[in-house]
Motif scaffolding. Sequence first.
Motif, mmCIF file in Angstrom:
data_model
loop_
_atom_site.group_PDB
_atom_site.id
_atom_site.type_symbol
_atom_site.label_atom_id
_atom_site.label_comp_id
_atom_site.label_asym_id
_atom_site.label_seq_id
_atom_site.Cartn_x
_atom_site.Cartn_y
_atom_site.Cartn_z
ATOM 1 N N TYR A 1 0.757 -1.167 -0.042
ATOM 2 C CA TYR A 1 0.029 0.274 -0.205
ATOM 3 C C TYR A 1 1.033 1.397 0.045
ATOM 4 N N LEU A 2 0.287 2.317 -0.844
ATOM 5 C CA LEU A 2 1.007 3.614 -0.535
ATOM 6 C C LEU A 2 -0.292 4.508 -0.250
ATOM 7 N N THR A 3 -0.496 4.938 0.618
ATOM 8 C CA THR A 3 -1.722 5.619 1.063
ATOM 9 C C THR A 3 -1.971 7.021 0.421
ATOM 10 N N GLY A 4 -0.801 7.523 -0.030
ATOM 11 C CA GLY A 4 -0.981 9.049 -0.542
ATOM 12 C C GLY A 4 -0.643 8.981 -1.995
ATOM 13 N N SER A 5 0.059 9.771 -2.523
ATOM 14 C CA SER A 5 0.595 10.015 -3.754
ATOM 15 C C SER A 5 2.051 9.845 -4.201
ATOM 16 N N ILE A 6 2.666 9.717 -5.527
ATOM 17 C CA ILE A 6 3.950 9.865 -5.915
ATOM 18 C C ILE A 6 4.376 10.984 -6.450
ATOM 19 N N TYR A 7 5.236 11.828 -5.719
ATOM 20 C CA TYR A 7 5.782 13.027 -6.337
ATOM 21 C C TYR A 7 7.142 12.782 -7.073
ATOM 22 N N LEU A 8 7.114 13.370 -8.220
ATOM 23 C CA LEU A 8 8.457 13.261 -9.133
ATOM 24 C C LEU A 8 9.152 14.566 -8.935
ATOM 25 N N ASP A 9 10.263 14.690 -8.315
ATOM 26 C CA ASP A 9 11.021 16.106 -8.070
ATOM 27 C C ASP A 9 11.927 16.308 -9.128
ATOM 28 N N SER A 10 11.363 17.112 -10.143
ATOM 29 C CA SER A 10 12.115 17.611 -11.194
ATOM 30 C C SER A 10 12.835 18.927 -10.663
ATOM 31 N N ASN A 11 14.174 18.770 -11.150
ATOM 32 C CA ASN A 11 14.919 19.901 -10.787
ATOM 33 C C ASN A 11 16.131 20.157 -11.974
ATOM 34 N N ALA A 12 16.842 20.811 -11.647
ATOM 35 C CA ALA A 12 17.963 20.996 -12.738
ATOM 36 C C ALA A 12 18.720 19.685 -13.053
ATOM 37 N N PHE A 13 18.467 18.652 -12.348
ATOM 38 C CA PHE A 13 19.119 17.348 -12.907
ATOM 39 C C PHE A 13 18.115 16.194 -13.041
ATOM 40 N N GLY B 1 3.944 -2.722 -9.018
ATOM 41 C CA GLY B 1 3.184 -3.707 -8.123
ATOM 42 C C GLY B 1 2.856 -2.949 -6.823
ATOM 43 N N PHE B 2 2.307 -1.803 -7.005
ATOM 44 C CA PHE B 2 1.854 -0.986 -5.778
ATOM 45 C C PHE B 2 0.420 -0.858 -5.907
ATOM 46 N N ASP B 3 -0.106 -0.638 -4.711
ATOM 47 C CA ASP B 3 -1.616 -0.083 -4.771
ATOM 48 C C ASP B 3 -1.558 1.305 -4.026
#
Length: 299
Positions: free
Chosen positions: A45-57, A68-70
């Motif tokens: 389980y992941l009870t929140g969200s997935i944040y992708l940290d886009s930056n200079a790299f 394979g995640f919920d």
Amino acid sequence: MGSPNGYNSYGVKGFNDNDIHITHQITLIGAGYAVTGTQNNWVSYLTGSIYLDSNAFTIQLSGTKILGFDVTGATYQTGSGAINDIDIERSYFGGWINVYGHGWTVTNNVLYGVYVNYWNNCLIQNNFLYAVQYSNQSTVVISNNDFVVNGGNAFYTVSNALIANNVFFYDNPTQYCTSCVFSNNIAYNGSPITMPPAGSTGAGNMTPASLGVFGFTDVTLTNYVNQNQIWSHPWTFKSSSPGHNGGTDGTDCGVNGGSYPMPNVTGATRIPQMTLMNVPAVVPQGGSMNVNFKARDQK
């Protein structure tokens, strides 16, 4: 990573108690979202969200894989800049997958929908979902999906995409979609519809006149379903259905056809999976601990 509880971070930077914040390329592999046939049937389980940290790299994030995640929530971006070549497979998303770069693949998932956000070279294939929105690139391919979740309109602000071999079941594909190519899709919306819709082109599309002719093997499927009911049905066609072997490649329309047929509706990934482990409760001092386990391979 096998815990039945919600995770805080999966070894990447924690964003809050429920979300994860990915800052580098990583492959995350969970146990699945509707696990069966194991000793405890624990779900990742992941009870929140997935944040992708886009930056200079942002190159550090490109190539990330999530399997394979919920996930209760969605995918989001922090920062700006393209995050390319993300692969999301065999997972459950209660919210939208937001695309934030070129070359994303979304395959074999159960999800609410995909916001393409006008990026190109995106493949959306062999998923159960409600809708795809915000896409205008000819390199976007939407193939072998089952649009069977929640009903309504399968597209919004979509143009120029290749839409092939999909199942539209009480999820209308004829609205808010222009200049697309529709090939060998099968659609039933409770009343006759026209495929391809006005303003688009294509051939080989099937619009059965009745539910019986549409031909799901599961006769209890008489309307769209809720997202968490997907694994309660087989989603196969009768041999008499036009959707059986009705795709452009001679395989079934929908999730069971094409190049990436749905391997399961549990979220189990390709790695071997331990199904049983017995550990003795007491081991004498200086003695040996014998551990017995069973495992199975995955498709």
